[in-house]
Scaffold this active site. Structure first.
Site, PDB file in Angstrom:
ATOM      1  N   ARG A   1       1.040   8.400  14.813  1.00  0.00           N
ATOM      2  CA  ARG A   1       0.182   9.538  14.113  1.00  0.00           C
ATOM      3  C   ARG A   1      -0.163  10.129  13.966  1.00  0.00           C
ATOM      4  NH1 ARG A   1      -2.441   5.265   9.786  1.00  0.00           N
ATOM      5  NH2 ARG A   1      -0.607   4.166   8.936  1.00  0.00           N
TER       6      ARG A   1
ATOM      7  N   TYR B   1       0.889  -1.354  -0.180  1.00  0.00           N
ATOM      8  CA  TYR B   1      -0.183   0.105   0.095  1.00  0.00           C
ATOM      9  C   TYR B   1       0.932   0.898  -0.290  1.00  0.00           C
ATOM     10  CZ  TYR B   1      -3.955   3.152   1.485  1.00  0.00           C
ATOM     11  OH  TYR B   1      -4.449   3.823   1.410  1.00  0.00           O
TER      12      TYR B   1
ATOM     13  N   THR C   1      -0.502   5.663  18.921  1.00  0.00           N
ATOM     14  CA  THR C   1      -1.698   6.816  18.430  1.00  0.00           C
ATOM     15  C   THR C   1      -2.039   6.477  17.386  1.00  0.00           C
ATOM     16  OG1 THR C   1      -0.589   8.108  18.036  1.00  0.00           O
ATOM     17  CG2 THR C   1      -0.613   7.846  20.470  1.00  0.00           C
TER      18      THR C   1
ATOM     19  N   ASN D   1     -14.128  -2.150  13.719  1.00  0.00           N
ATOM     20  CA  ASN D   1     -13.550  -3.495  14.851  1.00  0.00           C
ATOM     21  C   ASN D   1     -14.417  -3.288  16.100  1.00  0.00           C
ATOM     22  OD1 ASN D   1     -12.696  -5.014  12.985  1.00  0.00           O
ATOM     23  ND2 ASN D   1     -10.728  -5.594  13.631  1.00  0.00           N
TER      24      ASN D   1
HETATM   25  N1  UDP Z   1      -6.330  -1.911  16.071  1.00  0.00           N
HETATM   26  C1  UDP Z   1      -6.696  -2.476  16.885  1.00  0.00           C
HETATM   27  N2  UDP Z   1      -7.354  -3.315  16.876  1.00  0.00           N
HETATM   28  C2  UDP Z   1      -8.142  -4.228  16.494  1.00  0.00           C
HETATM   29  C3  UDP Z   1      -7.541  -3.621  14.994  1.00  0.00           C
HETATM   30  C4  UDP Z   1      -7.113  -1.847  14.537  1.00  0.00           C
HETATM   31  O1  UDP Z   1      -5.752  -2.139  18.409  1.00  0.00           O
HETATM   32  O2  UDP Z   1      -9.053  -5.052  16.803  1.00  0.00           O
HETATM   33  C5  UDP Z   1      -4.829  -1.023  16.054  1.00  0.00           C
HETATM   34  C6  UDP Z   1      -3.827  -0.795  14.651  1.00  0.00           C
HETATM   35  O3  UDP Z   1      -3.010  -1.987  15.360  1.00  0.00           O
HETATM   36  C7  UDP Z   1      -3.489  -0.001  14.332  1.00  0.00           C
HETATM   37  C8  UDP Z   1      -4.222   1.194  15.154  1.00  0.00           C
HETATM   38  O4  UDP Z   1      -5.443   0.559  15.375  1.00  0.00           O
HETATM   39  O5  UDP Z   1      -2.494   0.034  15.484  1.00  0.00           O
HETATM   40  C9  UDP Z   1      -5.181   1.762  13.933  1.00  0.00           C
HETATM   41  O6  UDP Z   1      -5.742   1.011  12.649  1.00  0.00           O
HETATM   42  P1  UDP Z   1      -6.166   0.123  11.016  1.00  0.00           P
HETATM   43  O7  UDP Z   1      -6.081  -1.252  10.889  1.00  0.00           O
HETATM   44  O8  UDP Z   1      -7.370   0.837  11.151  1.00  0.00           O
HETATM   45  O9  UDP Z   1      -5.289   1.466  10.674  1.00  0.00           O
HETATM   46  P2  UDP Z   1      -3.926   1.951  10.544  1.00  0.00           P
HETATM   47  O10 UDP Z   1      -4.203   3.733  10.896  1.00  0.00           O
HETATM   48  O11 UDP Z   1      -2.623   0.686  10.927  1.00  0.00           O
HETATM   49  O12 UDP Z   1      -3.775   1.885   8.896  1.00  0.00           O
END
Ligand code: UDP
Length: 316
Positions: A277, A146, A211, A191
């Site tokens: 982030r 990605y 974050t 989720n």
């Molecule tokens: N995350 C989590 N539990 C979940 C799904 C995601 O703790 O059930 C965490 C994931 O590891 C990341 C953050 O939430 O640190 C955001 O994840 P997401 O998949 O929404 O997108 P990303 O910002 O990582 O692209």
């Protein structure tokens, strides 16, 4: 009347953009191959004579009849779960799809609008992230498909601008949420909300200290239009700087849903999961006069309501 093409027009953000462009008086052609999009998201538009949906894979040769003023290129799976299950489609749509969409923009003298991502910053070493930061990306990690294909998309967009004078705009989207996200999308918002509403354990990955900063979809789309109709090229960050750890976020969703779910910890799904982030939105504020207006609590309430209806849940 301006005429816009939206690739990924049946997706979460694509469908919100179609709604907004129609409200602005545009004629809209939405293209989507429906690998992550859904016609449910645009069902309410199908009878609108100014709207047309074409099921199409934009990695193929792309042509649309008639005049085109804007091409908004949103097509791409965007959930980290897709980075494994749809890795090659992601690379194709961001590389070949962006090339085809740029070719169409050139042929039609249209403005090309690329939706890039905060993932171009990778696991960032500066915080908050400014547009002049080049990023810390692992090209061969699970997120590389990605991150690198979006970085390629930015590069080819600017190549078309420099070589062929195509007017282009690049937005870097930070985490965005709202109604029409897929329930089984795998991203943190669907989720946590789904788990909280069902009373299932809320799965925090890793220690939960990483974050993210979440922007409500209507704020994001407003930022898109401000950039599209400005004289700016970008890249410009659009996102909400309100930052939370994932553990705080889980607690917040548990509170807002009055859920009895327990919060549990699971291993990180990708080792290069960014630790922090948050967008620096100084450029968007000063150059576009844009900033988010929907608070996290307000946006989450609306999103929870939508998910609750979808799940047929009664908890909220
Ligand atoms: N995350 C989590 N539990 C979940 C799904 C995601 O703790 O059930 C965490 C994931 O590891 C990341 C953050 O939430 O640190 C955001 O994840 P997401 O998949 O929404 O997108 P990303 O910002 O990582 O692209």
């Amino acid at each position: 009347m301006p005429r816009s093409i939206v690739t990924g027009g049946a997706g979460f953000l694509g469908s919100h953009l179609c709604d907004r462009l129609l409200a602005e008086g545009h004629e809209v052609v939405a293209l989507d191959n429906l690998i992550t999009g859904s016609t449910d998201n645009i069902a309410h538009l199908i009878d609108n004579p100014l709207f047309r949906f074409i099921r199409y894979d934009v990695t193929e040769y792309l042509y649309v009849d008639g005049a085109v003023d804007y091409i908004f290129h949103l097509a791409s799976p965007a959930s980290p779960v897709d980075f494994t299950t749809k890795s090659i489609q992601i690379m194709k749509v961001n590389a070949l799809g962006t090339h085809k969409a740029l070719g169409l923009a050139r042929a039609k003298n249209a403005t090309f609008f690329l939706t890039s991502t905060s993932e171009v910053y990778g696991d960032p070493l500066i915080h908050p992230q400014t547009e002049d930061y080049w990023g810390n990306v692992n090209p061969i990690g699970l997120r590389g498909v990605y991150d690198e294909s979006k970085r390629f998309a930015e590069a080819i967009t600017l190549a078309y601008h420099r070589a062929h004078s195509v007017p282009v705009k690049i937005v870097r989207i930070f985490n965005t949420y709202g109604p029409r996200m897929r329930l089984n999308d795998g991203r943190v918002v669907p989720n946590f909300i789904g788990q909280a509403l069902r009373g299932d354990p809320i799965t925090v990955y890793g220690s939960g200290s990483q974050t993210r900063s979440f922007c409500y979809c209507s704020d994001l789309i407003e930022g898109f239009l401000k950039l599209a109709f400005s004289d700016q090229t970008g890249p410009i960050n659009i996102g909400n700087p309100t930052e939370r750890t994932m553990l705080e976020f889980a607690q917040e969703i548990k509170r807002l849903t009055n859920s009895s779910s327990e919060i549990v910890f699971e291993p990180l799904k990708t080792p290069d999961d960014p630790k922090q982030r948050r967008p620096d939105i100084t450029l968007a504020r000063t150059l576009l006069g844009w900033e988010p207006t929907v608070t996290l609590e307000e946006g989450l309430q609306k999103t929870i309501e939508w998910f609750a209806k979808r799940l047929g849940a009664t908890q909220v």
